[in-house]
Design an enzyme around this catalytic site. Structure first.
Site, PDB file in Angstrom:
ATOM      1  N   CYS A 103       0.857  -1.185   0.000  1.00 50.21           N
ATOM      2  CA  CYS A 103       0.000   0.000   0.000  1.00 50.21           C
ATOM      3  C   CYS A 103       0.895   1.238   0.000  1.00 50.21           C
ATOM      4  CB  CYS A 103      -0.894  -0.017   1.234  1.00 50.21           C
ATOM      5  SG  CYS A 103      -2.027   1.363   1.263  1.00 50.21           S
ATOM      6  N   GLY A 104       0.802   2.024  -1.072  1.00 50.95           N
ATOM      7  CA  GLY A 104       1.669   3.191  -1.202  1.00 50.95           C
ATOM      8  C   GLY A 104       1.295   4.285  -0.222  1.00 50.95           C
ATOM      9  N   HIS A 105       0.006   4.632  -0.182  1.00 53.49           N
ATOM     10  CA  HIS A 105      -0.367   5.719   0.736  1.00 53.49           C
ATOM     11  C   HIS A 105      -0.102   5.272   2.169  1.00 53.49           C
ATOM     12  CE1 HIS A 105      -4.208   3.916   2.187  1.00 53.49           C
ATOM     13  NE2 HIS A 105      -4.030   4.780   3.154  1.00 53.49           N
ATOM     14  N   HIS A 124      -8.414  -3.960  -7.957  1.00 60.85           N
ATOM     15  CA  HIS A 124      -8.381  -2.486  -7.958  1.00 60.85           C
ATOM     16  C   HIS A 124      -8.686  -2.033  -9.394  1.00 60.85           C
ATOM     17  CE1 HIS A 124      -5.988  -3.298  -4.368  1.00 60.85           C
ATOM     18  NE2 HIS A 124      -6.159  -2.034  -4.000  1.00 60.85           N
ATOM     19  N   ASP A 165     -10.296   5.266  -3.271  1.00 62.28           N
ATOM     20  CA  ASP A 165      -9.081   5.802  -2.678  1.00 62.28           C
ATOM     21  C   ASP A 165      -9.129   7.328  -2.736  1.00 62.28           C
ATOM     22  OD1 ASP A 165      -6.482   6.381  -1.860  1.00 62.28           O
ATOM     23  OD2 ASP A 165      -5.682   4.594  -2.850  1.00 62.28           O
ATOM     24  N   CYS A 215      -3.356   6.859  -4.897  1.00 59.34           N
ATOM     25  CA  CYS A 215      -3.059   5.418  -4.804  1.00 59.34           C
ATOM     26  C   CYS A 215      -1.612   5.142  -5.241  1.00 59.34           C
ATOM     27  CB  CYS A 215      -4.039   4.591  -5.634  1.00 59.34           C
ATOM     28  SG  CYS A 215      -3.904   2.813  -5.266  1.00 59.34           S
ATOM     29  N   GLY A 216      -0.790   4.810  -4.277  1.00 58.53           N
ATOM     30  CA  GLY A 216       0.620   4.584  -4.576  1.00 58.53           C
ATOM     31  C   GLY A 216       0.850   3.377  -5.474  1.00 58.53           C
ATOM     32  N   THR A 217       0.173   2.273  -5.179  1.00 61.01           N
ATOM     33  CA  THR A 217       0.351   1.082  -6.024  1.00 61.01           C
ATOM     34  C   THR A 217      -0.317   1.301  -7.378  1.00 61.01           C
ATOM     35  OG1 THR A 217      -1.530   0.064  -4.871  1.00 61.01           O
ATOM     36  CG2 THR A 217       0.687  -0.583  -4.150  1.00 61.01           C
TER      37      THR A 217
END
Ligand code: PYC
Length: 322
Positions: free
Chosen positions: A98-100, A218, A244, A248-250
């Site tokens: 999870c990027g965020h 996603h 999100d 969304c980082g990913t």
């Protein structure tokens, strides 16, 4: 004091730090109270998913949380070069990466005084994620290798007809749609949620998946940015049907993998991805053979230092489970 959660005894008080990254919340669980053993992060994540699902829902679902909340369980890393291990989870299950959440965890570790400005490493179930912390609110992470699995895949979606998109991995599986008639505006959230949910269901019904049959959970729509400083705006539907609030980082990693594959973004070139709220992640990448190594930068802010209480008499102590 302890409390029974589906036959497992756990402390009735658990400390968490809440933060948000570009509007998307992260709840970092700082008490290490689960007997997940000593295996790899992937093994411990699988154990958490299989054996402690009511603890997951107790920590992030209503009434203590909400559908949009992402949990980050801090665990001892198996690689001593990492500052922590982390298992991300949401309102329905665990997340690979999870990027965020990584940005939220980095700022939270700084808030707790566990790290100073500099470069650190976080161990996740899908690999080690190095990150730079600026000592305040900004984290720049080097995500796991990302790639496009398939381009311009058509799926027949109920009520929408044929929708075309790319399938890409950015730490989670994404279906990225550029051509659609939707307006990416907050006023359209119900419609955007409905459209992306239908796309997700159609992909699964047609057995259009990520690698090894993994469900694409996603869905990402792209459109013109609200601000001329940015290259694009997105709407991202997460696995539990919440959208999100961050870019969304990913999902941004999956996007740069597609841009790289199309020759539309060069290594090192900047891509400013705007969320449906207008919050921004800055992205770039370096190549790694057939894959790209995305670098994602964003800001998080701590919103609370909380002790969650699980009362033995509370009929909803395990959270409201779907
Ligand atoms: O930032 O990678 C992300 C993410 C995944 C799900 C919610 N946020």
């Amino acid at each position: 004091m302890s409390v029974d959660i589906s036959g497992w005894t756990m402390p009735n008080r658990v400390r968490v730090i809440d933060s948000h990254t570009g509007g998307e919340p992260t709840r970092t669980v700082i008490d290490d109270f689960l007997p997940l053993g000593t295996g790899s992060l992937a093994e411990r994540c699988e154990r958490f998913r299989r054996e402690f699902d009511p603890v997951r829902s107790a920590l992030v679902c209503e009434p203590r949380g909400s559908d949009v909340l992402v949990g980050a369980l801090l665990v001892p890393p198996s690689d001593p070069s990492c500052v922590a291990g982390v298992i991300f989870f949401n309102n329905v299950s665990t997340l690979g990466m999870c990027g965020h959440g990584t940005i939220g965890v980095g700022v939270t570790l700084g808030h707790l005084g566990r790290i100073r400005a500099g470069t650190h490493r976080l161990e996740t179930p899908v690999g080690i994620v190095p990150f730079d912390y600026d000592g305040a609110n900004t984290v720049t992470l080097s995500n796991v290798p990302s790639y496009r699995l398939a381009a311009n895949v058509a799926v027949d979606v109920m009520g929408l007809g044929l929708v075309r998109g790319d399938i890409a991995w950015g730490g989670n599986w994404f279906f990225l749609v550029r051509e659609h008639p939707e307006t990416l505006d907050l006023s359209q959230i119900d419609r955007l949620t409905d459209v992306t949910w239908r796309i997700r269901q159609a992909l699964w019904a047609a057995r259009i998946t990520g690698a090894n049959g993994a469900e694409i959970d996603h869905i990402e729509l792209f459109g013109p940015p609200g601000s001329p400083e940015n290259q694009s705006r997105n709407f991202v539907l997460c696995p539990g049907k919440a959208y999100d609030r961050s870019p969304c980082g990913t999902g941004t990693s999956a996007k740069v993998a597609c841009l790289a594959a199309d020759g539309k973004l060069k290594p090192g070139e900047l891509w400013r991805q705007e969320s449906i709220l207008g919050s921004v992640f800055t992205a770039s990448y370096q190549t790694d053979g057939e894959r790209v190594l995305p670098v994602i930068s964003g800001q998080a802010f701590v919103t609370g230092e909380t002790t969650l209480i699980f009362d033995a008499g509370d009929p909803f102590r395990e959270g409201i489970r779907a």
